[in-house]
Design a protein around this motif. Structure first.
Motif, PDB file in Angstrom:
ATOM      1  N   VAL A  16       0.843  -1.202   0.000  1.00  0.00           N
ATOM      2  CA  VAL A  16       0.000   0.000   0.000  1.00  0.00           C
ATOM      3  C   VAL A  16       0.879   1.252   0.000  1.00  0.00           C
ATOM      4  CG1 VAL A  16      -1.655   1.325   1.385  1.00  0.00           C
ATOM      5  CG2 VAL A  16      -1.999  -1.123   1.031  1.00  0.00           C
ATOM      6  N   ALA A  17       1.965   1.237   0.772  1.00  0.00           N
ATOM      7  CA  ALA A  17       2.883   2.377   0.800  1.00  0.00           C
ATOM      8  C   ALA A  17       3.538   2.575  -0.572  1.00  0.00           C
ATOM      9  CB  ALA A  17       3.945   2.177   1.873  1.00  0.00           C
ATOM     10  N   ASP A  19       2.263   1.712  -3.403  1.00  0.00           N
ATOM     11  CA  ASP A  19       1.202   2.208  -4.277  1.00  0.00           C
ATOM     12  C   ASP A  19       0.985   3.704  -4.059  1.00  0.00           C
ATOM     13  OD1 ASP A  19      -1.002   2.011  -6.108  1.00  0.00           O
ATOM     14  OD2 ASP A  19      -2.335   2.077  -4.379  1.00  0.00           O
ATOM     15  N   ARG A  20       1.043   4.119  -2.835  1.00  0.00           N
ATOM     16  CA  ARG A  20       0.857   5.535  -2.503  1.00  0.00           C
ATOM     17  C   ARG A  20       2.000   6.381  -3.053  1.00  0.00           C
ATOM     18  NH1 ARG A  20      -0.675   4.588   2.562  1.00  0.00           N
ATOM     19  NH2 ARG A  20       1.487   4.542   3.254  1.00  0.00           N
ATOM     20  N   ASP A  21       3.214   5.819  -3.057  1.00  0.00           N
ATOM     21  CA  ASP A  21       4.392   6.543  -3.536  1.00  0.00           C
ATOM     22  C   ASP A  21       4.456   6.647  -5.054  1.00  0.00           C
ATOM     23  OD1 ASP A  21       5.157   6.938  -0.942  1.00  0.00           O
ATOM     24  OD2 ASP A  21       6.643   5.320  -0.924  1.00  0.00           O
ATOM     25  N   PRO A  23       1.523   6.750  -7.551  1.00  0.00           N
ATOM     26  CA  PRO A  23       0.130   6.672  -8.003  1.00  0.00           C
ATOM     27  C   PRO A  23       0.050   6.459  -9.516  1.00  0.00           C
ATOM     28  CG  PRO A  23       0.694   8.906  -7.347  1.00  0.00           C
ATOM     29  CD  PRO A  23       1.863   8.040  -7.020  1.00  0.00           C
ATOM     30  N   GLN A  63      -8.035  -0.524  -2.238  1.00  0.00           N
ATOM     31  CA  GLN A  63      -7.353   0.581  -2.902  1.00  0.00           C
ATOM     32  C   GLN A  63      -7.906   0.881  -4.298  1.00  0.00           C
ATOM     33  OE1 GLN A  63      -5.024   2.355  -1.215  1.00  0.00           O
ATOM     34  NE2 GLN A  63      -5.407   0.989   0.509  1.00  0.00           N
ATOM     35  N   ARG A  65      -7.273  -0.688  -7.105  1.00  0.00           N
ATOM     36  CA  ARG A  65      -6.292  -0.892  -8.170  1.00  0.00           C
ATOM     37  C   ARG A  65      -6.661  -2.089  -9.019  1.00  0.00           C
ATOM     38  NH1 ARG A  65      -1.211   1.786  -8.113  1.00  0.00           N
ATOM     39  NH2 ARG A  65      -1.019   0.518  -9.966  1.00  0.00           N
TER      40      ARG A  65
END
Length: 80
Positions: A16-17, A19-21, A23, A63, A65
């Motif tokens: 998740v981290a 993915d956040r970094d 986008p 998320q 995705r």
């Protein structure tokens, strides 16, 4: 079991981290099944399946995705 749940949560949080970094980017996660690593036992195979499902569920359902799962046999790696 608590150790395995902890490891699964850590892997999901890391995905998740990542993915956040990045986008909109692509995240490549590789899980090595026991067929390719003889030191792992059958319980680890089940653990890897639970880990994979947890990652898919978090990234796809929570998320939002798109998740693509590629399954490759051991022989394609020149494995056992």
């Amino acid at each position: 079991q608590p150790e395995r749940e902890f490891l699964i949560r850590q892997a999901v949080d890391a995905a998740v981290a990542a993915d956040r970094d990045s986008p909109g980017g692509v995240i490549d996660i590789t899980l090595l099944p026991p067929d390719l690593d003889p030191s792992l036992d059958i319980y680890d195979r089940r653990f890897l399946l639970r880990l994979a499902w947890s990652l898919i569920e978090e990234l796809a359902s929570v998320q939002g995705r798109r998740v693509v799962v590629l399954v490759q046999s051991a022989t394609q790696f020149g494995g056992l």
